[in-house]
Design an enzyme around this catalytic site. Structure first.
Site, PDB file in Angstrom:
ATOM      1  N   CYS A  94       0.841  -1.202   0.000  1.00  0.00           N
ATOM      2  CA  CYS A  94       0.000   0.000   0.000  1.00  0.00           C
ATOM      3  C   CYS A  94       0.876   1.252   0.000  1.00  0.00           C
ATOM      4  O   CYS A  94       1.901   1.309   0.672  1.00  0.00           O
ATOM      5  CB  CYS A  94      -0.908  -0.012   1.222  1.00  0.00           C
ATOM      6  N   CYS A 151       0.750   4.572   6.987  1.00  0.00           N
ATOM      7  CA  CYS A 151       0.148   4.325   8.305  1.00  0.00           C
ATOM      8  C   CYS A 151       1.108   3.509   9.189  1.00  0.00           C
ATOM      9  O   CYS A 151       1.453   2.366   8.847  1.00  0.00           O
ATOM     10  CB  CYS A 151      -1.174   3.586   8.142  1.00  0.00           C
ATOM     11  N   CYS A 185       0.413  -0.179  10.257  1.00  0.00           N
ATOM     12  CA  CYS A 185      -0.108  -1.162   9.300  1.00  0.00           C
ATOM     13  C   CYS A 185       0.959  -2.035   8.642  1.00  0.00           C
ATOM     14  O   CYS A 185       1.887  -1.535   8.005  1.00  0.00           O
ATOM     15  CB  CYS A 185      -0.910  -0.451   8.212  1.00  0.00           C
ATOM     16  N   CYS A 200     -17.063  -8.725   5.505  1.00  0.00           N
ATOM     17  CA  CYS A 200     -16.318  -7.489   5.291  1.00  0.00           C
ATOM     18  C   CYS A 200     -15.097  -7.766   4.420  1.00  0.00           C
ATOM     19  O   CYS A 200     -14.344  -8.709   4.691  1.00  0.00           O
ATOM     20  CB  CYS A 200     -15.823  -6.932   6.623  1.00  0.00           C
ATOM     21  N   CYS A 249     -19.809  -5.456   3.562  1.00  0.00           N
ATOM     22  CA  CYS A 249     -19.057  -4.294   4.013  1.00  0.00           C
ATOM     23  C   CYS A 249     -17.748  -4.254   3.223  1.00  0.00           C
ATOM     24  O   CYS A 249     -17.152  -5.302   2.976  1.00  0.00           O
ATOM     25  CB  CYS A 249     -18.752  -4.402   5.508  1.00  0.00           C
ATOM     26  N   CYS A 256     -19.280   2.489   8.994  1.00  0.00           N
ATOM     27  CA  CYS A 256     -18.527   1.749  10.009  1.00  0.00           C
ATOM     28  C   CYS A 256     -17.257   2.547  10.229  1.00  0.00           C
ATOM     29  O   CYS A 256     -16.422   2.664   9.334  1.00  0.00           O
ATOM     30  CB  CYS A 256     -18.215   0.345   9.490  1.00  0.00           C
ATOM     31  N   ARG A 274     -17.703  -2.576  18.072  1.00  0.00           N
ATOM     32  CA  ARG A 274     -17.035  -3.843  17.727  1.00  0.00           C
ATOM     33  C   ARG A 274     -15.661  -3.969  18.361  1.00  0.00           C
ATOM     34  O   ARG A 274     -14.780  -3.131  18.178  1.00  0.00           O
ATOM     35  CB  ARG A 274     -16.904  -4.009  16.207  1.00  0.00           C
TER      36      ARG A 274
HETATM   37  N1  SAM Z   1      -6.629   0.732   3.142  1.00  0.00           N
HETATM   38  C1  SAM Z   1      -7.904   1.035   3.657  1.00  0.00           C
HETATM   39  C2  SAM Z   1      -7.867   2.107   4.708  1.00  0.00           C
HETATM   40  O1  SAM Z   1      -6.865   2.259   5.396  1.00  0.00           O
HETATM   41  O2  SAM Z   1      -8.879   2.796   4.867  1.00  0.00           O
HETATM   42  C3  SAM Z   1      -8.630  -0.179   4.209  1.00  0.00           C
HETATM   43  C4  SAM Z   1      -7.871  -1.274   4.920  1.00  0.00           C
HETATM   44  S1  SAM Z   1      -7.093  -0.796   6.450  1.00  0.00           S
HETATM   45  C5  SAM Z   1      -6.039  -2.162   6.808  1.00  0.00           C
HETATM   46  C6  SAM Z   1      -8.428  -0.900   7.615  1.00  0.00           C
HETATM   47  C7  SAM Z   1      -8.160  -0.551   9.056  1.00  0.00           C
HETATM   48  O3  SAM Z   1      -7.438  -1.593   9.693  1.00  0.00           O
HETATM   49  C8  SAM Z   1      -7.330   0.676   9.352  1.00  0.00           C
HETATM   50  O4  SAM Z   1      -8.060   1.859   9.255  1.00  0.00           O
HETATM   51  C9  SAM Z   1      -6.903   0.432  10.791  1.00  0.00           C
HETATM   52  O5  SAM Z   1      -7.825   1.041  11.679  1.00  0.00           O
HETATM   53  C10 SAM Z   1      -6.947  -1.084  10.923  1.00  0.00           C
HETATM   54  N2  SAM Z   1      -5.606  -1.652  11.181  1.00  0.00           N
HETATM   55  C11 SAM Z   1      -4.608  -1.769  10.284  1.00  0.00           C
HETATM   56  N3  SAM Z   1      -3.512  -2.303  10.855  1.00  0.00           N
HETATM   57  C12 SAM Z   1      -3.824  -2.527  12.163  1.00  0.00           C
HETATM   58  C13 SAM Z   1      -3.104  -3.051  13.272  1.00  0.00           C
HETATM   59  N4  SAM Z   1      -1.829  -3.435  13.166  1.00  0.00           N
HETATM   60  N5  SAM Z   1      -3.733  -3.136  14.462  1.00  0.00           N
HETATM   61  C14 SAM Z   1      -5.019  -2.733  14.578  1.00  0.00           C
HETATM   62  N6  SAM Z   1      -5.749  -2.242  13.565  1.00  0.00           N
HETATM   63  C15 SAM Z   1      -5.166  -2.127  12.373  1.00  0.00           C
HETATM   64 FE1  SF4 Z   2      -2.779   1.180   3.380  1.00  0.00          FE
HETATM   65 FE2  SF4 Z   2      -2.727  -0.068   5.718  1.00  0.00          FE
HETATM   66 FE3  SF4 Z   2      -2.956   2.576   5.657  1.00  0.00          FE
HETATM   67 FE4  SF4 Z   2      -5.031   1.037   4.805  1.00  0.00          FE
HETATM   68  S1  SF4 Z   2      -4.224   1.166   6.887  1.00  0.00           S
HETATM   69  S2  SF4 Z   2      -4.206   2.865   3.805  1.00  0.00           S
HETATM   70  S3  SF4 Z   2      -3.885  -0.684   3.929  1.00  0.00           S
HETATM   71  S4  SF4 Z   2      -1.191   1.386   4.938  1.00  0.00           S
END
Ligand code: SAM
Ligand code: SF4
Ligand code: DTB
Length: 342
Positions: free
Chosen positions: A59, A63, A66, A103, A134, A194, A266
């Protein structure tokens, strides 16, 4: 919905009020959360959703939490967008395990219009199984949100993750305002929202207050509020952050329940590391939804047998789709269903 319940649905919470809730003694806070929870929902019922990663890794966003960000070396391979049939097959398996909502998540900053065609076919395929759908695909334009609605999408997940003040220390490649704009497009298109966040990223209580204030002052509230406990993944910048006090996590769930009485709260990522007793406390604090199934997106979830045993030990059961506290906005106002204790 009767007048006394309607009065509990406020969208004008002040920071001091939310701080005061966090400052209550633990017994008093849980008592208040339970009181309001029982007014709106059956406290023994838990909604279950399953999660599928339909496009994994690489990606372009940064973040810090992530494992799928290309900025972090987590050893995760990039995978192409799954085929529609693979997704429908996974949804069928989830349905066979008694799951009502499916989802689907993609590691995108935002979907391309071409990708959206396959996404629409996925939504139609999963809907045809009689399940709720979702999606979480990153930022959407107003037009993309309308297309997803037309394909039959029920919910869109898009998290604010933390307070506006702490956000910039976690993500730099998109802004809080970007997130709010997508949420606006989703709401305008008539898709249920959500939206929640992650706790345990090194934020302070004032940031947890700030996140809940943002969510609780949305009108209407998000129908579903995922509270994730950070999964500390090797190779991410938050790998070694100081873990959050578990009771502070429970407190946050309780405050979310009080502020958003009608929403599904949730217990999302992070359950694998929680004891049964901690999860039971979260349910007592008003959490009434979980992710069920072996995997989250890239990390393991709690084993389903362990969840079934926990429900049994607690005398709790899964919520049926009919009993979900869905909130739909129509021209004549907001209508509610699924309120057990009218
Ligand atoms: N890429 C899209 C976005 O960020 O909106 C959708 C997928 S993203 C992985 C969805 C959510 O997963 C993120 O907004 C975050 O809140 C959660 N998430 C990602 N990595 C995580 C982690 N290591 N621990 C807890 N929640 C996590
Ligand atoms: Fe990309 Fe992960 Fe951020 Fe979603 S949360 S935008 S998958 S880096
Ligand atoms: C949400 O709030 N939590 C889910 C879902 N929405 C998409 C994602 C959790 C991801 C946990 C880390 C992983 O498995 O990659």
């Amino acid at each position: 919905m009767n007048h006394s319940k309607q009065k509990q649905l406020r969208h004008d919470w002040e920071r001091q009020e939310v701080e005061a809730l966090f400052g209550l003694s633990f017994p008093e806070l849980l008592y208040r959360a339970q009181t309001i929870h029982r007014l709106f929902s059956d406290p023994t019922a838990v909604q279950v959703s399953s999660l599928l990663n339909i496009k994994s890794g690489a990606c372009v966003e940064d973040c810090a939490y992530c494992p799928q960000s290309a900025y972090h070396d987590t050893g995760l391979p990039e995978e192409a967008l799954l085929e529609v049939e693979q997704v429908v097959e996974a949804a069928r398996a989830a349905r066979a395990a008694g799951v009502g909502r499916f989802c689907m998540g993609a590691a995108w900053r935002s979907p391309s219009d071409r990708d959206l065609e396959r996404i629409e076919a996925m939504v139609r395929g999963v809907k045809a199984l009689g399940m709720e759908t979702c999606m979480t695909l990153g930022m959407l334009t107003a037009e993309q949100a309308r297309r997803l609605k037309a394909a039959g999408l029920d919910y869109y997940n898009h998290n604010l993750d933390t307070s506006p003040e702490f956000y910039g220390t976690v993500i730099t490649t998109r802004t809080y305002q970007d997130r709010l704009e997508t949420l606006h497009h989703v709401r305008e298109a008539g898709i249920k929202v959500c939206c929640g966040g992650i706790l345990g990223m090194g934020e302070e209580r004032k940031d947890r207050v700030g996140l809940l204030l943002q969510l609780a002052n949305m009108d209407p509230h998000p129908e579903s509020v995922p509270i994730n406990l950070l999964v500390q993944v090797e190779g991410t910048p938050l790998e070694e952050v100081e873990p959050l006090d578990p009771l502070e996590f429970v407190r946050t769930v309780a405050v979310a329940r009080i502020l958003m009485p009608h929403s599904l709260v949730r217990l999302s990522a992070g359950r694998e590391g929680m004891s049964d007793e901690m999860q039971a406390l979260c349910f007592l604090a008003g959490a009434n939804s979980i992710f069920y199934g072996e995997r989250l997106l890239t990390t393991p979830n709690r084993e389903v047998g362990a969840d079934d045993r926990l429900f049994h030990r607690l005398g709790m059961q899964r919520m049926t789709v009919e009993d979900e506290p869905a909130e739909t906005t129509t021209g004549s106002g907001i209508h509610y269903r699924g309120c057990h204790h009218a």
